[in-house]
Design an enzyme around this catalytic site. Sequence first.
Site, mmCIF file in Angstrom:
data_model
loop_
_atom_site.group_PDB
_atom_site.id
_atom_site.type_symbol
_atom_site.label_atom_id
_atom_site.label_comp_id
_atom_site.label_asym_id
_atom_site.label_seq_id
_atom_site.Cartn_x
_atom_site.Cartn_y
_atom_site.Cartn_z
ATOM 1 N N ARG A 61 -50.376 35.640 21.637
ATOM 2 C CA ARG A 61 -50.494 36.301 20.340
ATOM 3 C C ARG A 61 -51.319 37.578 20.529
ATOM 4 N NH1 ARG A 61 -54.305 31.395 18.313
ATOM 5 N NH2 ARG A 61 -56.309 32.142 19.116
ATOM 6 N N ALA B 141 0.823 -1.212 0.000
ATOM 7 C CA ALA B 141 0.000 0.000 0.000
ATOM 8 C C ALA B 141 0.852 1.255 0.000
ATOM 9 C CB ALA B 141 -0.927 -0.013 1.213
ATOM 10 N N ALA B 142 2.007 1.196 -0.666
ATOM 11 C CA ALA B 142 2.926 2.332 -0.622
ATOM 12 C C ALA B 142 2.913 3.190 -1.875
ATOM 13 C CB ALA B 142 4.361 1.820 -0.379
ATOM 14 N N ASN C 19 -48.854 16.062 19.639
ATOM 15 C CA ASN C 19 -49.137 16.505 18.276
ATOM 16 C C ASN C 19 -48.486 17.868 18.064
ATOM 17 O OD1 ASN C 19 -50.993 16.085 15.709
ATOM 18 N ND2 ASN C 19 -51.099 18.245 16.278
ATOM 19 N N THR D 81 7.990 -3.595 -6.423
ATOM 20 C CA THR D 81 7.186 -4.467 -5.565
ATOM 21 C C THR D 81 8.042 -5.394 -4.704
ATOM 22 O OG1 THR D 81 6.945 -5.899 -7.511
ATOM 23 C CG2 THR D 81 5.112 -4.408 -6.990
ATOM 24 N N GLU E 203 6.361 -10.419 -19.227
ATOM 25 C CA GLU E 203 5.641 -9.164 -19.430
ATOM 26 C C GLU E 203 5.341 -8.966 -20.917
ATOM 27 O OE1 GLU E 203 4.475 -7.420 -16.918
ATOM 28 O OE2 GLU E 203 5.409 -8.896 -15.597
ATOM 29 N N ARG F 13 -1.609 8.599 -11.037
ATOM 30 C CA ARG F 13 -2.640 8.604 -12.082
ATOM 31 C C ARG F 13 -4.043 8.895 -11.540
ATOM 32 N NH1 ARG F 13 -1.607 3.091 -15.233
ATOM 33 N NH2 ARG F 13 -0.502 2.549 -13.307
ATOM 34 N N LYS G 291 -33.361 17.712 14.460
ATOM 35 C CA LYS G 291 -31.925 17.665 14.767
ATOM 36 C C LYS G 291 -31.708 17.529 16.266
ATOM 37 C CE LYS G 291 -29.509 20.982 15.821
ATOM 38 N NZ LYS G 291 -28.848 21.529 17.050
ATOM 39 N N ALA H 135 -52.660 28.013 18.349
ATOM 40 C CA ALA H 135 -52.048 28.306 17.059
ATOM 41 C C ALA H 135 -51.570 29.751 17.009
ATOM 42 C CB ALA H 135 -53.045 28.045 15.942
#
Length: 457
Positions: free
Chosen positions: A440, A10-11, A377, A79, A155, A16, A351, A423
């Site tokens: 209100r 994985a080095a 509700n 490799t 190859e 590309r 949230k 309301a």
Amino acid sequence: MSKRYAVVLAAGQGTRMKSKLYKVMHPVMGKPMVGHVVDAALEVEMDKIVTVTGVGAETVQEYLRNKSAYVLQEEQLGTAHAVKQAASILKDKEGTTLVICGDTPLLTSETLSGLVDFHESEGAKATVLTAHANEPFGYGRVIRSNNGAVMKIVEQKDASEEETKVQEINTGTYCFDNKALFNALEKVTNENIQGEYYLPDVIEILKKQGELVAAFQLDNMDEALGVNDRVALAQAHKSMKERINEQHMRNGVSIIDPANTYIESNVKIGQDTVIEPGVYLKGNTEIGRDVLIGAHSVIADSKIGNNVKITSSTIEESIMGDNSDIGPNSHLRPQTILKESVHIGNYVEVKKATIGNNTKIGHLTYVGDAELGENINIGCGTVFVNYDGKNKHKINIGDNAFIGCNANLIAPVTVEKNTYVAAGSTITDTVPENALAIARARQTIKEGYFTKMPQKD
């Protein structure tokens, strides 16, 4: 059974890919490529995995953590040079070593297990994982003797006209007798055009020593895909998506349109769940049984209970209890918990809130930083005003409360159980148990006002 080891290469810089992200950390269906490789090796029950890192080593180690030991290849010299970096950990051990590239995410644990078992049963010093390619141009060809043993790997640029016709190719994955591998690595040279140390040269060295080199052929060429650019990355996504979807379908999940359904590798789904087109399930999501996930829903890192209905909605880092439903076009943001039989309707955003059993939030509402009890509700257009411009504050709503339409609840505030909020009210103070809160302006009527206004033609 002999000891088993794995060396994960994985080095590589991955130039590309044209990306600031380390190549093997590019995700394929939600998991970095190197994660797919290491997890597949772990399923083969390796005694030790050694990951060879280079540029971006810290990123790989932070992701894999204690799944692997690590060695650093400071210069990318080929490799064979990469595998040699593992000598300090593996050189003197008896057993079998699997060498696998970190950019081959489609290789399965079944294939790797079959390769290792075959290698050990043959008594080979090395076994090459091969594949049949209808169009082998560009690949190293595996040349076998009449008895099936590997004579050499040649190859493309070095192959004769006859050898170029061979359709069995080298995938770049190998099994070795561990001591034979590290002894042969000492003899590999860099006398080639690139001036690098190549792992296939170990095969030639072992053959010259009279050792048996075997080959194990893949059933599916797609598994051998090495990802070196964005085109190959897209191919890997497509193949992995198809594999994951097929597995879920065979386990009892109905996917209406697999070509347009995306399920990442860590997602778990219960039987008799139905998934409509355009759904994307991400991360460590768990879906229960008998769930309907409607078209174009996105669920990430969330837990969904049984008998849940999700209609065209987005859910992130949240929990939906059994028999709850949401949507269409609603959003559960992180740290939301819906308990059982909760209803979230159209255009609702929740949230960091816990919603109790049987509570209903029908439509066009924002609920943030809140604790809601049972059987509540919440009317249309209600806003939980949780932000004062500097800090977030919490709102608590007791059981059986009824919040009327277009109410504004100004945090921090508590609405006790068995209450009504009229309301259009803006609530800034505690509403005591069993009370009605009206906040209100009183309606005023001006009789005959219309006749006093200038009339338009």
